[in-house]
Design an enzyme around this catalytic site. Structure first.
Site, PDB file in Angstrom:
ATOM      1  N   LYS A 137      -2.683  -2.071  -2.915  1.00 56.88           N
ATOM      2  CA  LYS A 137      -3.733  -1.179  -2.430  1.00 56.88           C
ATOM      3  C   LYS A 137      -3.296   0.239  -2.751  1.00 56.88           C
ATOM      4  CE  LYS A 137      -6.572   0.139   1.558  1.00 56.88           C
ATOM      5  NZ  LYS A 137      -7.107  -0.270   2.870  1.00 56.88           N
TER       6      LYS A 137
ATOM      7  N   GLU B 296       0.828  -1.213   0.000  1.00 55.18           N
ATOM      8  CA  GLU B 296       0.000   0.000   0.000  1.00 55.18           C
ATOM      9  C   GLU B 296       0.862   1.262   0.000  1.00 55.18           C
ATOM     10  OE1 GLU B 296      -3.685   2.238   2.339  1.00 55.18           O
ATOM     11  OE2 GLU B 296      -2.537   0.683   3.369  1.00 55.18           O
TER      12      GLU B 296
END
Length: 300
Positions: free
Chosen positions: A213, A176
């Site tokens: 992500k 992420e």
């Protein structure tokens, strides 16, 4: 669900991932949004107890199940907790929801336009403990504030170094590198990040898969090449400060990307609600996010 079934659900399942991983710094804000003010608790233990009650209420709800919520990211304390006498990962798996664990320990101070992750000296032990509890994967977050090629390259390198450590421990990493959607150079951030991620993905050993992500891009379709990359099991998106309606509209503009929303999922929930009111509010949010994840405004 066994590991192979969880992998299949993450790769091809119709739905989205719920982010229930607010940690120490963001917990007071999450509780306040839920209708619990800071004077309702006097120490961290009471605070974490209240947030666990909120998360347990969500997990226990009949509308929170694997039909539309295919995964859930947990804070470490939540993973170690119980729901109706069962470990939280077990309770999720029984509902058809694949459990993940947030493993990062927060962010370093900004340098070169980015915030790297703080050191994680106990990562191997946490990965082993999480795997023993039935957890499928991890999530680790960095932040990109400016279109700095060297800063973004450093973020991606650190993320992939951690991802390889997690893969070695038998879990699936969600990488992420969040782009701050308020950045003045957001479009440049998206482009540089995409290209750095593609380079890192190309360099992975054959057959290796990771998840990504990402912030919803300034220009829809910017991350199409990441969605299509053979080393990417799934691309998910954070809401990044968008309110849910706007986040879902932006999500629907990007093919192949599903939601992994936190605040946008929880924003209508209140501690004072009856169970019927709570389930109705949560169900409405789930339906809206599910639609943005599965009904796209662009060709698939």
């Amino acid at each position: 669900m066994n590991h192979a079934e969880m992998t299949e659900k993450m790769a091809h399942g119709h739905g989205f991932i719920a982010a229930l991983d607010q940690s120490g710094g963001s917990t007071p804000k999450a509780l306040k949004g839920y209708g619990i003010e800071e004077d309702a608790y006097s120490n961290d233990e009471e605070m974490f107890g209240l947030i666990h009650q909120m998360r347990s209420r969500i997990i226990r709800s009949a509308v929170f199940n694997g039909e539309k919520v295919i995964g859930a990211i947990l804070f470490e304390r939540t993973m170690d907790g119980m729901v109706d006498g069962k470990p939280v990962p077990t309770a999720l798996i029984e509902k058809g929801v694949v459990p993940f664990i947030k493993v990062d320990k927060g962010l370093e101070a900004e340098a070169d336009g980015v915030q790297l992750m703080k050191p994680m000296p106990e990562l191997d032990a946490l990965v082993a403990r999480s795997k023993a509890l039935g957890v499928f994967g991890t999530k680790e977050r960095s932040v990109i504030n400016a279109a700095s090629p060297t800063g973004i390259a450093a973020v991606v390198k650190q993320q992939f170094d951690v991802a390889m450590q997690i893969l070695a421990g038998g879990l699936m990493p969600i990488i992420e590198p969040e782009v701050n959607i308020k950045s003045d150079t957001r479009e440049g951030c998206d482009t540089i990040l995409r290209d750095e991620l593609l380079k890192a993905l190309d360099a992975l050993p054959a057959g290796t898969k990771v998840m990504l992500k990402l912030s919803l891009p300034k220009v829809p379709g910017t991350f199409d090449a990441l969605v299509d990359h053979p080393a990417v099991l799934r691309v998910v998106a954070l809401s990044g400060g968008y309110a849910r309606p706007e986040a879902c509209i932006e999500l629907a503009k990007n093919r192949g990307i599903i939601a992994s929303f936190s605040r946008a999922l929880l924003e209508d929930l209140r501690h004072q609600m009856s169970e019927a009111e709570f389930d109705a509010a949560l169900g409405g949010a789930i339906d809206e996010i599910f639609t943005g994840s599965t009904q796209k405004l662009v060709a698939a």
